[in-house]
Design an enzyme around this catalytic site. Sequence first.
Site, PDB file in Angstrom:
ATOM      1  N   ALA A 165       0.820  -1.213   0.000  1.00  7.29           N
ATOM      2  CA  ALA A 165       0.000   0.000   0.000  1.00  7.29           C
ATOM      3  C   ALA A 165       0.850   1.257   0.000  1.00  7.29           C
ATOM      4  O   ALA A 165       0.434   2.298  -0.521  1.00  7.29           O
ATOM      5  CB  ALA A 165      -0.923  -0.001   1.222  1.00  7.29           C
ATOM      6  N   GLU A 169       1.773   1.867  -7.018  1.00 11.30           N
ATOM      7  CA  GLU A 169       2.168   1.166  -8.242  1.00 11.30           C
ATOM      8  C   GLU A 169       1.619   1.828  -9.496  1.00 11.30           C
ATOM      9  O   GLU A 169       2.051   1.529 -10.600  1.00 11.30           O
ATOM     10  CB  GLU A 169       1.692  -0.297  -8.191  1.00 11.30           C
ATOM     11  CG  GLU A 169       0.188  -0.477  -8.175  1.00 11.30           C
ATOM     12  CD  GLU A 169      -0.375  -0.443  -6.757  1.00 11.30           C
ATOM     13  OE1 GLU A 169      -1.570  -0.700  -6.598  1.00 11.30           O
ATOM     14  OE2 GLU A 169       0.387  -0.140  -5.832  1.00 11.30           O
ATOM     15  N   ASP A 187      15.849  29.603 -32.033  1.00  8.30           N
ATOM     16  CA  ASP A 187      16.379  30.123 -33.286  1.00  8.30           C
ATOM     17  C   ASP A 187      15.379  31.142 -33.831  1.00  8.30           C
ATOM     18  O   ASP A 187      14.210  31.165 -33.420  1.00  8.30           O
ATOM     19  CB  ASP A 187      16.565  28.960 -34.266  1.00  8.30           C
ATOM     20  CG  ASP A 187      17.281  29.387 -35.533  1.00  8.30           C
ATOM     21  OD1 ASP A 187      17.976  30.414 -35.501  1.00  8.30           O
ATOM     22  OD2 ASP A 187      17.137  28.694 -36.549  1.00  8.30           O
ATOM     23  N   ASP A 491      17.816  23.703 -35.811  1.00  4.26           N
ATOM     24  CA  ASP A 491      17.556  22.966 -37.044  1.00  4.26           C
ATOM     25  C   ASP A 491      18.841  22.516 -37.726  1.00  4.26           C
ATOM     26  O   ASP A 491      18.933  21.418 -38.231  1.00  4.26           O
ATOM     27  CB  ASP A 491      16.710  23.795 -38.014  1.00  4.26           C
ATOM     28  CG  ASP A 491      17.296  25.190 -38.255  1.00  4.26           C
ATOM     29  OD1 ASP A 491      18.394  25.470 -37.728  1.00  4.26           O
ATOM     30  OD2 ASP A 491      16.663  25.982 -38.979  1.00  4.26           O
ATOM     31  N   GLU A 560      -3.702   4.809   5.313  1.00  2.00           N
ATOM     32  CA  GLU A 560      -3.761   3.377   5.645  1.00  2.00           C
ATOM     33  C   GLU A 560      -2.690   3.008   6.676  1.00  2.00           C
ATOM     34  O   GLU A 560      -2.952   2.288   7.647  1.00  2.00           O
ATOM     35  CB  GLU A 560      -3.583   2.560   4.369  1.00  2.00           C
ATOM     36  CG  GLU A 560      -4.697   2.771   3.347  1.00  2.00           C
ATOM     37  CD  GLU A 560      -4.328   2.279   1.966  1.00  2.00           C
ATOM     38  OE1 GLU A 560      -3.420   1.429   1.882  1.00  2.00           O
ATOM     39  OE2 GLU A 560      -4.917   2.746   0.979  1.00  2.00           O
ATOM     40  N   ASN A 585      -6.219  -0.619  -1.245  1.00  2.00           N
ATOM     41  CA  ASN A 585      -5.146  -0.157  -2.124  1.00  2.00           C
ATOM     42  C   ASN A 585      -5.512  -0.364  -3.591  1.00  2.00           C
ATOM     43  O   ASN A 585      -5.271   0.493  -4.440  1.00  2.00           O
ATOM     44  CB  ASN A 585      -3.868  -0.918  -1.777  1.00  2.00           C
ATOM     45  CG  ASN A 585      -2.646  -0.310  -2.423  1.00  2.00           C
ATOM     46  OD1 ASN A 585      -2.374   0.867  -2.254  1.00  2.00           O
ATOM     47  ND2 ASN A 585      -1.914  -1.115  -3.178  1.00  2.00           N
TER      48      ASN A 585
END
Length: 758
Positions: A165, A169, A187, A491, A560, A585
């Site tokens: 928890a 994730e 530029d 560029d 939690e 969770n």
Amino acid sequence: VRDGVPRAIAAREIVAGDVVLLEAGDHVPADGRLLRVHQLRTQEASLTGESLPVEKSSDPLATQDADRVGLGDRTNLVFLGTSAVSGRGFAVVVATGAKTELGRIAGLLEDAGAGETPLQRRLNRLGTALVWASLAIVAVVFALGVLRGVSALEMFLTAVSLSVAAVPEGLPAVVTIVGSTSVICSDKTGTLTQNEMTVRTIVVGAREVQVTGEGYAPRGEFRMAGSRIEPASDADLSLALRIGAACNAASLRAEGGIVGDPTEAALLVAAAKAGIDRDRLRRELPLVAELPFDPERKRMTTIHSDRGGIVAYVKGAPDSLVPLCSARLVDGRERLLAVADRTRIEEANARLAADALRVLALAYRRLGDAPADPRADDIERDLVFVGLVAMKDPARPEARAAVATCRAAGVRTVMITGDHKNTAAAIARDLGMLGPDDRVLTGDELERTTDADLEREVDRVAVYARVSPEHKLRIVRAWRRRGAIVAMTGDGVNDAPAVKEADIGIAMGLTGTDVTKEASDMILTDDNFASIVAAVEEGRAIFNNIRKFVFYLLSCNVGEILTMLFASVLGWPLPLLPIQILWVNLVTDGIPALALGVDPPEPGLMSRAPRKRDEGILTRRFLGDMLGVGALIAATALAAFALVRFVEHEDLARARGAAFTVLSVSQLFHSFNCRSERESLFRLGVFSNRSLVGAFAVSLTLQVAVVTIPPLQPIFGTENLSLLDWAGVAALASAPLWVIEAAKAWRRVRLDAKKAGR
């Protein structure tokens, strides 16, 4: 040319000391010193940033120290990677391969660093902090449980559940790169401007005519003193346009674009706006002879057969053409060119040039017969001056608004170009990039500036002109040492080292070279500065959403952990089972968190100052808010547990079911809090993020299901709750929403008071 004989060989076989012959259209195969030239001009934009072709000469440079002369000013040298656009010349090869200027840039490219993006660094620090913090807290919870007599196996399962928890994730693996940009080094040509020369002003007689329209599209009007005029009704203006179109080697493509010199193309477009068709003009004025443009004469002459006889049309630099004029055209009649007239022409030329306009003079001369052997000295004399034509590469209309947006967002915009100082400064001033206290620095001045001095002064310089690849690299490094997060556009090959060194390297997709694209972090498909600013705004929105996402996940996970920690400290039974922790969770880290990741941008996003380079996601305020909200969520869950267990004296399973449900639902309510750190949910609109509303409904349905569906109750250790219990759950679970709304209102009051005090 070997053994006195011209021959075609592979470029890789060329060695220093070889003599190469260059003609229009040839690529330059190596760096070389010009021995002999005839009207040779080369396109060096990819190497130097110079937008117009460069006139070449075999004359020695004014200084013997060529290394201190910018690439764009080394007119007696040709360089690998450039090409000849007109004329011809002979050059002796002085460098090949890695020893050329192009090879030297490749060496700079290898030395330039390319590290992680700012947000990647921040998320890495966040991940490390989360791992150590979660391990420490879980270890404390495990130890307290074992000391209180709970079995080691049960506490181990609980500890593992808390570990899962603690780390979100759902944290995104792919992150944005532009959200915290504080400096954009851009530029000029093609990015801030349209890279299309356009006639803006025509001076004929004592009149100044403005030409509207942009680029190579033949659409526009001719206006004088604010009123539209018809060129056909003005003899002087009409002739000036005809001279510009007839004395011309360029052509316009039917599908758009040009073939030939951009300056000559601009003259063709101006004539087309007046209804002068190039093909019809050629039929009316058959070409008899031509004296091509010569860098030494700075003029071009074409000789035509006209209904009135033979006429020579001449165009060129005012300082070279006006002295050859003895008369001027006024209302269709030739008048003597007096000293006062010359002074007025010079003043008009100076005024237009001061606005960074490229000025050409136009003239003609009636000839008796077609010359058998036309020579400049014979033709280009006793000319009749017609007028001046001034043109420029116009700024993109959207670039001005984009620069203003950057200024409001606290993002510094800097122009870095290979063009001349006056041209760059005028464009920057027009775009609002160059303020009264800002400086314009040339490559020569930068060469005499130490790195320490540059670092001190870099925030005062808005424009860098005639710079080399090393200069661009120094500018980027100076800003980074000042703590800025730098985006660099480019560029040409000369831009590649600085693009790679910058925090965010941006290559031009339309005009960019492959080398620059490979060195960049992102490619701009339309070569437009406004798109860079739009990317910054989008990046800020994405970063904000990541902060919302991370804050939501971490504050819920802290809730939690604190629920279990406080219960252990108070000596209560564990208020949650391991499977309940994992379920909470899963339900809260899943759909609601993803919905926050697509939250619409907040109002006023681009009016905020950029974040500091070293500012991480876990700021003091972030941590304080996270712990406060986590404690609030834990308090609601523990209150539900205590109410059922110690007040109603229900069994442990029922109390756990109440705590379990309150913990889960309070986190779902909290997801709406996370949409903004400042604004009220009700100002943003509850339903303005429909994904989040849907996620709330789905997750709430799943939570109710595991509490009320009999087959699921034994699995999750839950029992049915009464209507009174559900009412208590709703009241406790929604508490974080109302408390945080009140805290936001208090913060807004304090912020308004602080602003009023200023």
